[in-house]
Design a protein around this motif. Sequence first.
Motif, short mmCIF file in Angstrom:
data_model
loop_
_atom_site.label_atom_id
_atom_site.label_comp_id
_atom_site.label_asym_id
_atom_site.label_seq_id
_atom_site.Cartn_x
_atom_site.Cartn_y
_atom_site.Cartn_z
N GLY A 99 0.80 -1.17 -0.04
CA GLY A 99 0.18 -0.16 -0.01
C GLY A 99 1.08 1.22 -0.01
N PHE A 100 1.88 1.29 0.92
CA PHE A 100 2.78 2.41 0.76
C PHE A 100 3.45 2.56 -0.30
CE2 PHE A 100 5.98 4.84 3.84
CZ PHE A 100 5.52 6.09 3.61
N GLY A 101 4.15 1.54 -1.10
CA GLY A 101 4.82 1.59 -2.17
C GLY A 101 3.78 2.34 -3.32
N LEU A 102 2.47 1.76 -3.49
CA LEU A 102 1.60 2.09 -4.46
C LEU A 102 1.31 3.63 -4.29
CD1 LEU A 102 -0.93 -0.81 -4.72
CD2 LEU A 102 0.46 0.11 -6.65
N ALA A 103 1.07 4.06 -2.93
CA ALA A 103 0.86 5.61 -2.55
C ALA A 103 2.09 6.26 -2.94
CB ALA A 103 0.62 5.61 -1.08
N LEU A 104 3.15 5.75 -2.90
CA LEU A 104 4.32 6.74 -3.26
C LEU A 104 4.43 6.66 -4.97
CD1 LEU A 104 7.01 5.31 -0.93
CD2 LEU A 104 6.28 7.55 -1.05
N THR B 163 -4.52 9.47 -10.99
CA THR B 163 -5.80 9.46 -10.34
C THR B 163 -6.81 8.62 -10.59
OG1 THR B 163 -6.29 11.54 -11.45
CG2 THR B 163 -5.66 11.92 -9.31
N TRP B 164 -6.89 8.26 -11.92
CA TRP B 164 -7.83 7.30 -12.33
C TRP B 164 -7.46 5.95 -11.86
CZ3 TRP B 164 -12.81 7.60 -14.42
CH2 TRP B 164 -13.20 8.82 -15.10
N LEU B 165 -6.35 5.65 -12.15
CA LEU B 165 -5.67 4.32 -11.61
C LEU B 165 -5.88 4.13 -10.21
CD1 LEU B 165 -2.74 3.73 -13.84
CD2 LEU B 165 -4.63 2.31 -13.80
N ARG B 166 -5.56 5.26 -9.46
CA ARG B 166 -5.74 5.17 -7.93
C ARG B 166 -7.09 4.70 -7.33
NH1 ARG B 166 -2.67 9.69 -4.78
NH2 ARG B 166 -4.41 10.81 -5.84
N LEU C 10 -5.25 5.75 2.40
CA LEU C 10 -4.92 6.35 3.85
C LEU C 10 -3.62 7.21 3.53
CD1 LEU C 10 -7.54 6.18 5.56
CD2 LEU C 10 -5.80 5.28 7.26
N LEU C 11 -2.43 6.51 3.26
CA LEU C 11 -1.27 6.57 3.22
C LEU C 11 -1.11 7.96 2.06
CD1 LEU C 11 0.65 3.37 3.54
CD2 LEU C 11 0.37 5.09 5.33
N SER C 12 -1.83 7.74 1.05
CA SER C 12 -1.99 8.77 -0.05
C SER C 12 -2.24 10.16 0.54
CB SER C 12 -2.65 8.32 -1.08
OG SER C 12 -2.25 7.45 -2.03
N VAL C 13 -3.26 10.22 1.21
CA VAL C 13 -3.68 11.43 2.17
C VAL C 13 -2.73 11.95 2.71
CG1 VAL C 13 -5.23 12.38 3.66
CG2 VAL C 13 -6.16 10.74 2.02
#
Lengths: 316, 356
Positions: A110-115, A125-128, A199-202
């Motif tokens: 999740g952190f990797g994807l957020a970064l 943003t669409w992919l996310r 959550l980590l993206s925020v």
Amino acid sequence: MTVPLSTTDSMPTVGTIRASGPSFRDGRGLDRVLVWLTLGFLVAFSALPLVYNVVMSFQSVDLFTIASFDRPFVGLDNYKAVLSQRATGTIVRNTAVFVGLSVALQLTIGFGLALYFQQRFPGSTWLRGLFLAGWIMPGLVVGGVWSWILAGDFGVMNWALQATGITSDKIFWLSDPSIALYSVIIANVWVGVPFNMILLSVGLAAIPDDVYEAAEMDGAGRIWRFLTITLPLMRAQLGAVISLGIIFTLQQFDLFAALTQGGPSNGSNVMQYWSWELSFQHYRIGQGAAVSVLMILVVICVAAIYVRSTRHEHAA
Amino acid sequence: MNMQIEIDGVDKHYGAYHALKHIDLRIPQGQFVALVGPSGCGKSTLLRTIAGLETITSGAIRIAGKDVSSAPPRARDLAMVFQSYALYPHKTVAGNMMYSMRIRGISRAKARARAEEIAKITGLEALMDRYPRELSGGQRQRVAMGRAIMREPQAFLFDEPLSNLDAALRVHMRAEIRKLHDRIGATSVYVTHDQIEAMTMADHVVVLRAGVIEQQGAPLDLYDRPVNRFVAGFIGSPAMNFVPGRIDSDGAHVILDLPDNPRLAIAGRRPAQEAVTVGLRPEHLIPGDGPNALTLPVRSVERTGSASYVRTDTQPHLMIAAADRLAGVDAGTLSVTIDPTLVHLFSPEDETALAL
């Protein structure tokens, strides 16, 4: 119980210049109604069942006494019975492995994807947004889909692994006792990654760009910026995600029901599923309650850590 | 003189937008240079390309003789003070200051000793263990300054560092920053939209508009000899008055396009009948009668005590800044005189200054 719900005595005195209508909406009256409604709901549907569950864990409860409150008090017998079973060790170990691995993998991925999505490439943003699909699907449906993917004879996973030459033999994901637990972990990680990522993206988005730029000017490379800026500034979010992840993972029931039913021979059984089995399949309700009380103690500890980490956030 | 920062024909495009248009700039060692212009003129972009926080599309940037055109910020050895201060919120004042040294592997004790030394210069001694959120705006500004001077960088870059402070503190910090510059003697590049900051702090002012350097030079040179109408209007406060006019048949006077067509002597000769834009600074219009006088109808007078600002009832309005109180002048007319050498002429077509 007399609750001062009356709105007339709490009507704000400034209301004299206004028409009579808005005093309930704007005044303290509505605040009280909302607070008591919430409190009432929590007491009726959360606190009472919780207390009732704790009480049952000290009683002998079976199908004949389930309808009455007056049941024999047995002290710690239920706990002793639960802890002395042969399967207990396996189940506790399974639970620890399930929670530990699930949370660790969910967090890392999740952190990797957020970064990754923080890099703002076209369509990011669409992919996310697409990643949320996994999170909004009902657990039983996710379990149903994964049980097809992981099916030993006709599953897509085995087909893919064999087609790419990674394995030559079929892996019996759901029926091999040494593998079944990891199959559930794979499905659970898939379910939990989007929540972690969002959550980590925020949290990442809340770190101002110029702080990174200042660090760049101060001579910090990419890795140093991650270690000395990103990680410390994400402390509150990481704490929240880890504690919520542990709580959610301890609640994960649907995937076990859909994939392995705790089997084979408790090979993938965990405490939350075991508690359900004891209560609703073997009707040893007192013992099932004892298991869930033990889990509540763990959750309370984790929740305490979570509250502390968010308090730190407010102070900052 | 030794050139510390050299910018050769730098262009910067953001997609179709041409943010910097062939910028040439040479900054000698130890100079305090201000980049000034209205918002969107490219001054911050230029500063960020020097810092390495923005890439350049073409051209070259050299720092202390070394080509750094495509080098990352940390390879350029510059220190920057940000408009928002950009302090590390999770580090104390001391931690903020020590960061750059710790990143370079300097021991905690050494970095702390240096931070204490800098804290004395910047007046931060009592705040070393506070977090940025516990500081006032002015204190944060000092920490940002202190953090920048921890190292001895090739140059200091300032990106509108005073714009978040209140007026009184801004005037105070203006002097402090200049004092610090003189004390350290390093090269400074200072971005501001406030021409007063540029004029009072810098040795050399660069005026930008729409990605182009309009004029650069010593502050008073820009004030005395603006090369075009934009620079003339931008430098100086209140801003220069512009009046359309025409050169008289003798070539030595200009006839203003105002009621009664007043005639002013100019310091040189221009072709007769040439259309011009006349630039008159408010503070050069001195109340009183004399040679080269104008009589103007008064619309309003604002008195600050030290000066009086008169707005004339003409089209266009003229602003007159007088050092006296102008008692009794609130309507009617006011006579002002102007030294012919202080009359500026600009071409109405391309707005460049006309030689006299």
